[in-house]
Design a protein around this motif. Structure first.
Motif, PDB file in Angstrom:
ATOM      1  N   ALA A 206       0.690  -1.483  -0.558  1.00  0.00           N
ATOM      2  CA  ALA A 206       0.602  -0.051   0.177  1.00  0.00           C
ATOM      3  C   ALA A 206       0.977   1.487  -0.177  1.00  0.00           C
ATOM      4  CB  ALA A 206      -1.102  -0.072   1.512  1.00  0.00           C
ATOM      5  N   THR A 207       1.661   1.477   0.289  1.00  0.00           N
ATOM      6  CA  THR A 207       2.981   2.372   0.278  1.00  0.00           C
ATOM      7  C   THR A 207       4.282   2.078  -0.340  1.00  0.00           C
ATOM      8  OG1 THR A 207       4.118   1.316   2.701  1.00  0.00           O
ATOM      9  CG2 THR A 207       2.181   2.583   2.505  1.00  0.00           C
ATOM     10  N   VAL A 208       4.554   1.208  -0.928  1.00  0.00           N
ATOM     11  CA  VAL A 208       5.590   0.998  -2.075  1.00  0.00           C
ATOM     12  C   VAL A 208       6.249   1.597  -2.877  1.00  0.00           C
ATOM     13  CG1 VAL A 208       5.084  -0.492  -3.511  1.00  0.00           C
ATOM     14  CG2 VAL A 208       7.114  -0.711  -3.045  1.00  0.00           C
ATOM     15  N   MET A 209       5.207   1.997  -3.435  1.00  0.00           N
ATOM     16  CA  MET A 209       4.872   3.778  -4.734  1.00  0.00           C
ATOM     17  C   MET A 209       5.719   4.649  -4.667  1.00  0.00           C
ATOM     18  SD  MET A 209       4.623   1.643  -7.332  1.00  0.00           S
ATOM     19  CE  MET A 209       4.742  -0.144  -7.278  1.00  0.00           C
ATOM     20  N   SER A 210       4.672   5.575  -3.022  1.00  0.00           N
ATOM     21  CA  SER A 210       4.902   6.474  -3.029  1.00  0.00           C
ATOM     22  C   SER A 210       6.412   6.474  -1.686  1.00  0.00           C
ATOM     23  CB  SER A 210       3.915   7.178  -1.549  1.00  0.00           C
ATOM     24  OG  SER A 210       3.973   5.738  -0.545  1.00  0.00           O
ATOM     25  N   GLU A 211       6.714   5.277  -2.081  1.00  0.00           N
ATOM     26  CA  GLU A 211       8.252   5.305  -1.159  1.00  0.00           C
ATOM     27  C   GLU A 211       8.983   5.340  -1.946  1.00  0.00           C
ATOM     28  OE1 GLU A 211       8.113   2.071   0.847  1.00  0.00           O
ATOM     29  OE2 GLU A 211       7.029   2.433   2.620  1.00  0.00           O
ATOM     30  N   ASN A 212       9.234   5.109  -3.085  1.00  0.00           N
ATOM     31  CA  ASN A 212       9.933   5.020  -4.505  1.00  0.00           C
ATOM     32  C   ASN A 212       9.160   5.954  -5.420  1.00  0.00           C
ATOM     33  OD1 ASN A 212      11.877   2.771  -3.419  1.00  0.00           O
ATOM     34  ND2 ASN A 212      10.105   2.337  -3.395  1.00  0.00           N
TER      35      ASN A 212
ATOM     36  N   VAL B  11      -1.558   4.460  -4.014  1.00  0.00           N
ATOM     37  CA  VAL B  11      -1.322   5.138  -4.849  1.00  0.00           C
ATOM     38  C   VAL B  11      -2.580   6.610  -5.011  1.00  0.00           C
ATOM     39  CG1 VAL B  11      -0.742   6.683  -7.363  1.00  0.00           C
ATOM     40  CG2 VAL B  11       0.852   4.151  -6.535  1.00  0.00           C
ATOM     41  N   ALA B  12      -4.236   5.930  -5.250  1.00  0.00           N
ATOM     42  CA  ALA B  12      -5.004   6.866  -5.786  1.00  0.00           C
ATOM     43  C   ALA B  12      -5.484   7.471  -3.747  1.00  0.00           C
ATOM     44  CB  ALA B  12      -6.417   5.733  -6.011  1.00  0.00           C
ATOM     45  N   ALA B  13      -5.106   6.055  -2.572  1.00  0.00           N
ATOM     46  CA  ALA B  13      -5.928   6.417  -1.510  1.00  0.00           C
ATOM     47  C   ALA B  13      -4.211   7.024  -0.609  1.00  0.00           C
ATOM     48  CB  ALA B  13      -7.040   5.450  -0.999  1.00  0.00           C
ATOM     49  N   LYS B  14      -4.526   7.801   0.086  1.00  0.00           N
ATOM     50  CA  LYS B  14      -2.762   8.024   0.857  1.00  0.00           C
ATOM     51  C   LYS B  14      -3.393   7.304   2.106  1.00  0.00           C
ATOM     52  CE  LYS B  14      -0.752  10.736  -2.353  1.00  0.00           C
ATOM     53  NZ  LYS B  14      -0.086   9.951  -3.455  1.00  0.00           N
ATOM     54  N   ASP B  15      -4.462   7.490   2.820  1.00  0.00           N
ATOM     55  CA  ASP B  15      -4.711   6.564   4.327  1.00  0.00           C
ATOM     56  C   ASP B  15      -5.022   4.585   3.907  1.00  0.00           C
ATOM     57  OD1 ASP B  15      -7.090   6.686   2.499  1.00  0.00           O
ATOM     58  OD2 ASP B  15      -8.611   7.591   4.048  1.00  0.00           O
TER      59      ASP B  15
ATOM     60  N   GLY C 189      -2.690   2.537   3.874  1.00  0.00           N
ATOM     61  CA  GLY C 189      -1.428   1.589   5.253  1.00  0.00           C
ATOM     62  C   GLY C 189      -2.826   1.682   5.699  1.00  0.00           C
ATOM     63  N   HIS C 190      -3.396   2.758   6.847  1.00  0.00           N
ATOM     64  CA  HIS C 190      -3.588   2.877   8.101  1.00  0.00           C
ATOM     65  C   HIS C 190      -5.851   1.771   7.348  1.00  0.00           C
ATOM     66  CE1 HIS C 190      -1.768   6.288   9.389  1.00  0.00           C
ATOM     67  NE2 HIS C 190      -1.845   6.518   8.243  1.00  0.00           N
ATOM     68  N   ALA C 191      -6.052   2.110   6.821  1.00  0.00           N
ATOM     69  CA  ALA C 191      -6.637   0.372   6.100  1.00  0.00           C
ATOM     70  C   ALA C 191      -6.653  -0.974   6.471  1.00  0.00           C
ATOM     71  CB  ALA C 191      -7.606   1.418   5.355  1.00  0.00           C
ATOM     72  N   VAL C 192      -5.481  -0.985   5.353  1.00  0.00           N
ATOM     73  CA  VAL C 192      -4.504  -2.194   5.648  1.00  0.00           C
ATOM     74  C   VAL C 192      -4.611  -2.808   7.336  1.00  0.00           C
ATOM     75  CG1 VAL C 192      -2.830  -3.369   4.926  1.00  0.00           C
ATOM     76  CG2 VAL C 192      -3.965  -2.194   3.664  1.00  0.00           C
ATOM     77  N   GLY C 193      -3.982  -2.303   7.617  1.00  0.00           N
ATOM     78  CA  GLY C 193      -3.267  -2.282   9.349  1.00  0.00           C
ATOM     79  C   GLY C 193      -4.411  -2.976   9.800  1.00  0.00           C
ATOM     80  N   ALA C 194      -5.608  -1.774   9.922  1.00  0.00           N
ATOM     81  CA  ALA C 194      -7.089  -2.508  10.968  1.00  0.00           C
ATOM     82  C   ALA C 194      -7.166  -3.663   9.783  1.00  0.00           C
ATOM     83  CB  ALA C 194      -7.892  -1.315  10.694  1.00  0.00           C
ATOM     84  N   PHE C 195      -7.336  -3.851   9.537  1.00  0.00           N
ATOM     85  CA  PHE C 195      -7.810  -4.884   8.647  1.00  0.00           C
ATOM     86  C   PHE C 195      -7.031  -6.334   8.462  1.00  0.00           C
ATOM     87  CE2 PHE C 195      -7.997  -8.401   5.356  1.00  0.00           C
ATOM     88  CZ  PHE C 195      -9.141  -8.666   4.992  1.00  0.00           C
ATOM     89  N   MET C 196      -5.620  -6.530   9.132  1.00  0.00           N
ATOM     90  CA  MET C 196      -4.684  -7.151   9.119  1.00  0.00           C
ATOM     91  C   MET C 196      -4.634  -7.376  10.595  1.00  0.00           C
ATOM     92  SD  MET C 196      -3.584  -8.003   6.215  1.00  0.00           S
ATOM     93  CE  MET C 196      -2.842  -9.596   6.488  1.00  0.00           C
ATOM     94  N   GLN C 197      -5.007  -6.321  11.243  1.00  0.00           N
ATOM     95  CA  GLN C 197      -5.732  -7.671  12.617  1.00  0.00           C
ATOM     96  C   GLN C 197      -6.615  -8.399  12.527  1.00  0.00           C
ATOM     97  OE1 GLN C 197      -5.808  -3.589  14.716  1.00  0.00           O
ATOM     98  NE2 GLN C 197      -3.560  -3.068  14.795  1.00  0.00           N
ATOM     99  N   LEU C 198      -8.049  -7.903  11.977  1.00  0.00           N
ATOM    100  CA  LEU C 198      -8.855  -8.403  12.002  1.00  0.00           C
ATOM    101  C   LEU C 198      -8.824  -9.523  11.457  1.00  0.00           C
ATOM    102  CD1 LEU C 198     -11.897  -9.104  12.003  1.00  0.00           C
ATOM    103  CD2 LEU C 198     -12.381  -7.501   9.050  1.00  0.00           C
ATOM    104  N   TYR C 199      -7.829  -9.880  10.339  1.00  0.00           N
ATOM    105  CA  TYR C 199      -7.062 -10.941   9.157  1.00  0.00           C
ATOM    106  C   TYR C 199      -6.238 -12.157   9.924  1.00  0.00           C
ATOM    107  CZ  TYR C 199      -5.552 -13.741   5.283  1.00  0.00           C
ATOM    108  OH  TYR C 199      -6.113 -15.291   4.800  1.00  0.00           O
ATOM    109  N   PHE C 200      -5.958 -12.029  11.158  1.00  0.00           N
ATOM    110  CA  PHE C 200      -5.309 -12.374  12.219  1.00  0.00           C
ATOM    111  C   PHE C 200      -5.518 -13.247  12.546  1.00  0.00           C
ATOM    112  CE2 PHE C 200      -2.707 -13.424  15.649  1.00  0.00           C
ATOM    113  CZ  PHE C 200      -1.995 -13.784  15.712  1.00  0.00           C
TER     114      PHE C 200
ATOM    115  N   ALA D 186       2.462   8.182 -12.178  1.00  0.00           N
ATOM    116  CA  ALA D 186       3.384   9.577 -12.199  1.00  0.00           C
ATOM    117  C   ALA D 186       2.126  11.071 -12.146  1.00  0.00           C
ATOM    118  CB  ALA D 186       4.618   9.327 -13.500  1.00  0.00           C
ATOM    119  N   ASP D 187       1.476  10.052 -13.152  1.00  0.00           N
ATOM    120  CA  ASP D 187       0.807  12.022 -12.658  1.00  0.00           C
ATOM    121  C   ASP D 187      -0.698  11.975 -11.286  1.00  0.00           C
ATOM    122  OD1 ASP D 187       1.232  12.405 -15.913  1.00  0.00           O
ATOM    123  OD2 ASP D 187      -0.655  10.496 -16.512  1.00  0.00           O
ATOM    124  N   VAL D 188      -0.677  10.597 -11.299  1.00  0.00           N
ATOM    125  CA  VAL D 188      -1.056  10.953  -9.050  1.00  0.00           C
ATOM    126  C   VAL D 188      -0.078  11.440  -8.646  1.00  0.00           C
ATOM    127  CG1 VAL D 188      -2.390  10.043  -7.463  1.00  0.00           C
ATOM    128  CG2 VAL D 188      -2.908   9.359  -9.855  1.00  0.00           C
ATOM    129  N   LEU D 189       0.832  10.249  -8.380  1.00  0.00           N
ATOM    130  CA  LEU D 189       2.009  10.769  -7.002  1.00  0.00           C
ATOM    131  C   LEU D 189       3.041  12.392  -7.341  1.00  0.00           C
ATOM    132  CD1 LEU D 189       3.411   7.215  -6.595  1.00  0.00           C
ATOM    133  CD2 LEU D 189       1.762   8.313  -5.282  1.00  0.00           C
TER     134      LEU D 189
END
Length: 291
Positions: free
Chosen positions: A118-124, A198-202, A204-215, A288-291
Motif C-alpha cells: 500500500a505504500t511502496v509506490m509512494s516510497e519510490n 497510490v490513489a488513497a494515501k490512507d 496503509g492505515h486501512a490495511v493495518g486495521a484489516f490485517m489485525q482482523l485477518y490475523f 506518475a501523474d497521481v504522485l
C-alpha cells in the motif's frame, strides 16, 4: 529507449486489454519477471539488508521480533487461557509455541506484503517517474525479502523440533513447497494494493486495521477444530490456512502434505497473482501523474 517508448502511438482500450491478457498468462508473467531478474534480485537484496540497516541489533531483530510475539501469545493463550493444540501432536506449551511460531512466520509474509504494498509506490517516487522502470518488481521484491526473513522463524521451529521430542521429521524436506502458494498469494496482494495506495494515501492505515482482523480470522493462535462447526467451513476458505497447515504438518507432526488442499491453494494463489498483475499493469501508467 525512452524515445522509442514515447514515440509509440497510444493503444486503444481493446488493444491494451488484449496485450495485458497475453502478458498476464502464467508463462507471460514468468517471462516478464525473468527478463527483469537482475533488477528483482537487487531490490530483494536491498529490501532484505536495508530492513535493519543502521539499527543497534541489526539482523538480530529478525529473531527478537518473532520471539517477542511468540512469548506474549504463548503466555496469554497457552498459560493463561489454557488453550491446547489438538492437531496431530501431543499438546503442551512447547507444541503450542511451535505451532504458533509457524503460523506467525507465514502471516508476517502476507501482512508485510499488504502493508508495504500500500505504500511502496509512494516510497519510490523516483522510480515511478521513470518511464522504462518495471514498477511491478517493487512489491514482488518486498515479498521475496519477507520470505527470506520468514526462514529465520521457521529455522527456529526446525531447531526446536530437532532437539526436543522425536526430532525433526523426514517430511520436513517437503516443507519448502509451502513457499510457492505463500509467495504467489503475497505477491498478488502487493500488486492489488499498490494502485490502491497510490490513489488513497490512507490505504496503509486501512490495511493495518484489516490485517489485525485477518490475523484472528486465520487459525494461527487456535486450531481450526476449535472453531464452532457452523463457522468452520468459512474459515477454511482462508487461503492462508492450508499454507500454515502445510508447514505444521511437515515440520511438526511428521505428516505428508495434504496435496489436494495445497494444490487448490496454489491454483487460487496463482489466479490471484495473475489478476493482480493485470490490474497493476493497467493502472501503473497513471502512477506518475497521481504522485
Amino acid at each position: 529507449m525512452r524515445k522509442i517508448i514515447l514515440a509509440q502511438p497510444p493503444l486503444g482500450l481493446a488493444s491494451t486489454l488484449r496485450q495485458t491478457a497475453r502478458l498476464a498468462s502464467p508463462l507471460g508473467v514468468a517471462r516478464h519477471f525473468a527478463r527483469h531478474g537482475e533488477i528483482l534480485r537487487e531490490f530483494t537484496r536491498l529490501e532484505f539488508s536495508g530492513r535493519y540497516q543502521g539499527t543497534v541489533l541489526g539482523m538480530l531483530w529478525s529473531l527478537v521480533t518473532p520471539l517477542t510475539s511468540l512469548a506474549v501469545y504463548t503466555f496469554v493463550f497457552s498459560v493463561v487461557l489454557k488453550a491446547t493444540w489438538s492437531g496431530a501432536g501431543q499438546g503442551g506449551v512447547m507444541e503450542f509455541a511451535l505451532a504458533l511460531l509457524t503460523g506467525l512466520a507465514c502471516f508476517e509474509v502476507v501482512a508485510g506484503a499488504a502493508a508495504r504494498g500500500a505504500t511502496v509506490m509512494s516510497e519510490n517516487v523516483n522510480f515511478v517517474k521513470k518511464v522504462v522502470f518495471p514498477l511491478e518488481v517493487l512489491p514482488v521484491s518486498v515479498v521475496l525479502a519477507l520470505c527470506l526473513q520468514s526462514l529465520v522463524a521457521l529455522g527456529l521451529v526446525c531447531l526446536a523440533r530437532a532437539f526436543t521430542g522425536e526430532g525433526l521429521p523426514a517430511t520436513a524436506l517437503l516443507a519448502p513447497l509451502g513457499y510457492v502458494p505463500l509467495a504467489l498469494f503475497a505477491s498478488g496482494l502487493g500488486l492489488w494494493l499498490a494502485p490502491v495506495g497510490v490513489a488513497a494515501k490512507d490505504a496503509g492505515h486501512a490495511v493495518g486495521a484489516f490485517m489485525q482482523l485477518y490475523f484472528f480470522l486465520t487459525p494461527i493462535v487456535y486450531p481450526l477444530t476449535a472453531v464452532p462447526e457452523r463457522y468452520r467451513f468459512l474459515l477454511s476458505l482462508n487461503p492462508l490456512h492450508p499454507i500454515i497447515e502445510h508447514f505444521r504438518r511437515t515440520l511438526l507432526w511428521g505428516q505428508t502434505p495434504d496435496w489436494t488442499a495445497l494444490g487448490l491453494c496454489t491454483l487460487f494463489a496463482l489466479t490471484f497473482l495473475l489478476a493482480g498483475f493485470a490490474w497493476f499493469m493497467q493502472l501503473k501508467k497513471v502512477f506518475a501523474d497521481v504522485l
